[in-house]
Design a protein around this motif. Structure first.
Motif, PDB file in Angstrom:
ATOM      1  N   SER A  35       0.781  -1.234   0.000  1.00 22.12           N
ATOM      2  CA  SER A  35       0.000   0.000   0.000  1.00 22.12           C
ATOM      3  C   SER A  35       0.810   1.279   0.000  1.00 22.12           C
ATOM      4  O   SER A  35       1.921   1.358   0.512  1.00 22.12           O
ATOM      5  CB  SER A  35      -0.906  -0.015   1.216  1.00 22.12           C
ATOM      6  N   LEU A  36       0.192   2.291  -0.574  1.00 17.95           N
ATOM      7  CA  LEU A  36       0.752   3.636  -0.547  1.00 17.95           C
ATOM      8  C   LEU A  36       0.256   4.391   0.679  1.00 17.95           C
ATOM      9  O   LEU A  36       0.590   5.562   0.866  1.00 17.95           O
ATOM     10  CB  LEU A  36       0.339   4.390  -1.815  1.00 17.95           C
ATOM     11  N   GLN A  37      -0.528   3.722   1.512  1.00 21.58           N
ATOM     12  CA  GLN A  37      -1.161   4.373   2.654  1.00 21.58           C
ATOM     13  C   GLN A  37      -0.148   5.138   3.514  1.00 21.58           C
ATOM     14  O   GLN A  37      -0.399   6.266   3.911  1.00 21.58           O
ATOM     15  CB  GLN A  37      -1.900   3.338   3.522  1.00 21.58           C
ATOM     16  N   GLY A  38       0.983   4.515   3.764  1.00 21.56           N
ATOM     17  CA  GLY A  38       1.985   5.141   4.622  1.00 21.56           C
ATOM     18  C   GLY A  38       2.542   6.451   4.072  1.00 21.56           C
ATOM     19  O   GLY A  38       3.201   7.188   4.789  1.00 21.56           O
ATOM     20  N   TYR A  39       2.292   6.712   2.784  1.00 20.60           N
ATOM     21  CA  TYR A  39       2.865   7.894   2.155  1.00 20.60           C
ATOM     22  C   TYR A  39       1.917   9.085   2.132  1.00 20.60           C
ATOM     23  O   TYR A  39       2.311  10.178   1.720  1.00 20.60           O
ATOM     24  CB  TYR A  39       3.296   7.580   0.715  1.00 20.60           C
ATOM     25  N   VAL A  40       0.673   8.893   2.544  1.00 20.00           N
ATOM     26  CA  VAL A  40      -0.304   9.981   2.493  1.00 20.00           C
ATOM     27  C   VAL A  40       0.140  11.109   3.420  1.00 20.00           C
ATOM     28  O   VAL A  40       0.611  10.868   4.542  1.00 20.00           O
ATOM     29  CB  VAL A  40      -1.711   9.478   2.868  1.00 20.00           C
ATOM     30  N   ASP A  41       0.040  12.346   2.912  1.00 20.01           N
ATOM     31  CA  ASP A  41       0.446  13.569   3.620  1.00 20.01           C
ATOM     32  C   ASP A  41       1.962  13.722   3.741  1.00 20.01           C
ATOM     33  O   ASP A  41       2.432  14.656   4.373  1.00 20.01           O
ATOM     34  CB  ASP A  41      -0.194  13.678   5.014  1.00 20.01           C
ATOM     35  N   ARG A  42       2.698  12.796   3.143  1.00 18.75           N
ATOM     36  CA  ARG A  42       4.169  12.924   3.155  1.00 18.75           C
ATOM     37  C   ARG A  42       4.636  13.539   1.838  1.00 18.75           C
ATOM     38  O   ARG A  42       3.975  13.398   0.817  1.00 18.75           O
ATOM     39  CB  ARG A  42       4.844  11.558   3.305  1.00 18.75           C
ATOM     40  N   ARG A  43       5.824  14.150   1.894  1.00 18.67           N
ATOM     41  CA  ARG A  43       6.422  14.632   0.639  1.00 18.67           C
ATOM     42  C   ARG A  43       7.071  13.452  -0.063  1.00 18.67           C
ATOM     43  O   ARG A  43       7.844  12.705   0.549  1.00 18.67           O
ATOM     44  CB  ARG A  43       7.468  15.718   0.920  1.00 18.67           C
ATOM     45  N   VAL A  44       6.721  13.282  -1.312  1.00 20.14           N
ATOM     46  CA  VAL A  44       7.210  12.125  -2.063  1.00 20.14           C
ATOM     47  C   VAL A  44       7.854  12.566  -3.376  1.00 20.14           C
ATOM     48  O   VAL A  44       7.610  13.668  -3.862  1.00 20.14           O
ATOM     49  CB  VAL A  44       6.069  11.116  -2.370  1.00 20.14           C
ATOM     50  N   LEU A  45       8.673  11.662  -3.892  1.00 21.58           N
ATOM     51  CA  LEU A  45       9.253  11.827  -5.226  1.00 21.58           C
ATOM     52  C   LEU A  45       8.591  10.796  -6.131  1.00 21.58           C
ATOM     53  O   LEU A  45       8.564   9.609  -5.812  1.00 21.58           O
ATOM     54  CB  LEU A  45      10.762  11.571  -5.167  1.00 21.58           C
ATOM     55  N   ILE A  68       3.331   5.638 -13.611  1.00 26.89           N
ATOM     56  CA  ILE A  68       4.239   5.690 -12.466  1.00 26.89           C
ATOM     57  C   ILE A  68       5.247   4.544 -12.478  1.00 26.89           C
ATOM     58  O   ILE A  68       4.890   3.394 -12.722  1.00 26.89           O
ATOM     59  CB  ILE A  68       3.437   5.692 -11.150  1.00 26.89           C
ATOM     60  N   VAL A  69       6.486   4.889 -12.239  1.00 31.15           N
ATOM     61  CA  VAL A  69       7.545   3.902 -12.086  1.00 31.15           C
ATOM     62  C   VAL A  69       7.780   3.652 -10.607  1.00 31.15           C
ATOM     63  O   VAL A  69       7.850   2.513 -10.152  1.00 31.15           O
ATOM     64  CB  VAL A  69       8.850   4.413 -12.741  1.00 31.15           C
ATOM     65  N   LEU A  70       7.881   4.717  -9.853  1.00 25.90           N
ATOM     66  CA  LEU A  70       8.325   4.604  -8.471  1.00 25.90           C
ATOM     67  C   LEU A  70       7.818   5.797  -7.670  1.00 25.90           C
ATOM     68  O   LEU A  70       7.708   6.900  -8.203  1.00 25.90           O
ATOM     69  CB  LEU A  70       9.859   4.573  -8.510  1.00 25.90           C
ATOM     70  N   ILE A  71       7.486   5.531  -6.429  1.00 29.83           N
ATOM     71  CA  ILE A  71       7.130   6.608  -5.494  1.00 29.83           C
ATOM     72  C   ILE A  71       8.032   6.445  -4.282  1.00 29.83           C
ATOM     73  O   ILE A  71       8.059   5.389  -3.662  1.00 29.83           O
ATOM     74  CB  ILE A  71       5.647   6.516  -5.067  1.00 29.83           C
ATOM     75  N   GLY A  72       8.786   7.484  -3.971  1.00 33.85           N
ATOM     76  CA  GLY A  72       9.703   7.399  -2.830  1.00 33.85           C
ATOM     77  C   GLY A  72       9.368   8.448  -1.794  1.00 33.85           C
ATOM     78  O   GLY A  72       9.009   9.571  -2.147  1.00 33.85           O
ATOM     79  N   GLU A  73       9.473   8.060  -0.530  1.00 36.15           N
ATOM     80  CA  GLU A  73       9.246   9.029   0.547  1.00 36.15           C
ATOM     81  C   GLU A  73      10.495   9.884   0.706  1.00 36.15           C
ATOM     82  O   GLU A  73      11.600   9.350   0.849  1.00 36.15           O
ATOM     83  CB  GLU A  73       8.929   8.294   1.849  1.00 36.15           C
ATOM     84  N   LEU A  74      10.338  11.202   0.692  1.00 39.68           N
ATOM     85  CA  LEU A  74      11.486  12.097   0.815  1.00 39.68           C
ATOM     86  C   LEU A  74      11.808  12.335   2.282  1.00 39.68           C
ATOM     87  O   LEU A  74      10.917  12.652   3.069  1.00 39.68           O
ATOM     88  CB  LEU A  74      11.194  13.437   0.134  1.00 39.68           C
ATOM     89  N   ASP A  75      13.069  12.172   2.623  1.00 41.74           N
ATOM     90  CA  ASP A  75      13.541  12.592   3.938  1.00 41.74           C
ATOM     91  C   ASP A  75      13.733  14.104   3.848  1.00 41.74           C
ATOM     92  O   ASP A  75      14.658  14.580   3.205  1.00 41.74           O
ATOM     93  CB  ASP A  75      14.862  11.884   4.256  1.00 41.74           C
TER      94      ASP A  75
END
Lengths: 96, 95, 96
Positions: free
Chosen positions: B3-13, B66-73
């Protein structure tokens, strides 16, 4: 069980009979693999071990008559999942 | 769903099939991994110049692209001066 | 389904995912779904100097459809089990 079931009736049977044997796999993007086949599914997703990959890189830059040179890059991988959408053919080991 | 759930409201690439890189806040997603980004910007990479950021605002990206979604630190991302980064764009997906 | 199960048994192991845009990402497999979308933690992109794009990314979601290969930890793959499961699945597919 139908006695003919052990033989080759449809294309996937050829792959099934190659389980635990070394196979040759041709892939999109001028890539080829050999490796020991351990698993596959209906998408031709594969799991291979002791894999050697060969990539053909055609260099047309600076070639006078469009001939170009072919460079070959090889690498080995111990255990590899191959996504089926890149697979062009799977060939059983040669029995020569 | 992985899931992408953990990425909601986060800045992503986001990396797209054509090689584009887009950063933004993940506002939402669905089963087909269609995503909505808010406050998004495209990062245009080039080997001759620093990274250019082009504001895109609210953006919907189709899952197929989409290829990839990464969480930005955020801390690392903000410590990077993009104008000093020289790199070729990410290659497009072939076949 | 079979391949999906294999990936599930490999969660928390380190894998290297090679994409069809030639990007290679190593990380810890956190989850996988039926499309073989993959979540990786603690990632590292090979040849970081050439690919600084993901410098600030620590974990990511990779769309299954863009995967070319996944290099698996051989010591965590039971090849005999895989072959048996593949044969079983092949039989059940043939019955349909």
């Amino acid at each position: 069980m139908d006695p003919s079931a052990s033989g080759i009736q449809e294309p996937f049977d050829l792959i099934r009979l190659s389980l635990s044997e070394r196979v040759f796999v041709k892939l999109r993007g001028d890539r080829e693999l050999t490796g020991i086949l351990h698993a596959y599914d209906g998408h031709m997703n594969l799991i291979l071990s002791d894999v050697e990959e060969t990539i053909m890189i055609v260099d047309t830059e600076g070639a006078p008559d469009g001939q170009g040179t072919v460079n070959v890059a090889k690498r080995r991988m111990e255990m590899l999942f191959v996504r089926g959408d890149g697979v062009i053919l799977v060939s059983p080991p040669s029995r020569t | 769903m992985s899931s992408l759930q953990g990425y909601v409201d986060r800045r992503v690439l986001l990396i797209l099939q054509d090689g584009r890189a887009i950063v933004g806040v993940l506002a939402g997603f669905d089963q087909k991994s269609n995503v909505v980004l808010s406050d998004s910007k495209e990062r245009v990479y080039s080997i001759d110049e620093g990274v250019e950021e082009i504001p895109l605002g609210l953006y919907l990206v189709k899952g197929d692209m989409i290829v990839l979604i990464g969480e930005l630190d955020e801390e690392i991302d903000q410590s990077v001066d993009l104008s000093t980064i020289r790199a070729d764009p990410i290659p497009p997906i072939r076949y | 389904m079979l391949i999906f199960s294999v990936f599930k048994t490999l969660t928390d192991q380190q894998v290297t995912v090679e994409l069809k845009n030639d990007l290679s990402i190593t990380g810890v497999l956190k989850s996988v779904d039926q499309f073989l979308n993959i979540r990786l933690d603690n990632i590292k992109v090979s040849d970081e100097a050439r690919h600084p794009h993901m410098m600030a990314v620590k974990n990511c979601f990779i769309r299954g459809s863009v995967v070319r290969y996944v290099q698996l930890p051989a010591e965590h793959v039971d090849t005999q089990l895989l072959e048996d499961a593949t044969r079983r699945e092949a039989v059940s597919q043939a019955k349909r």
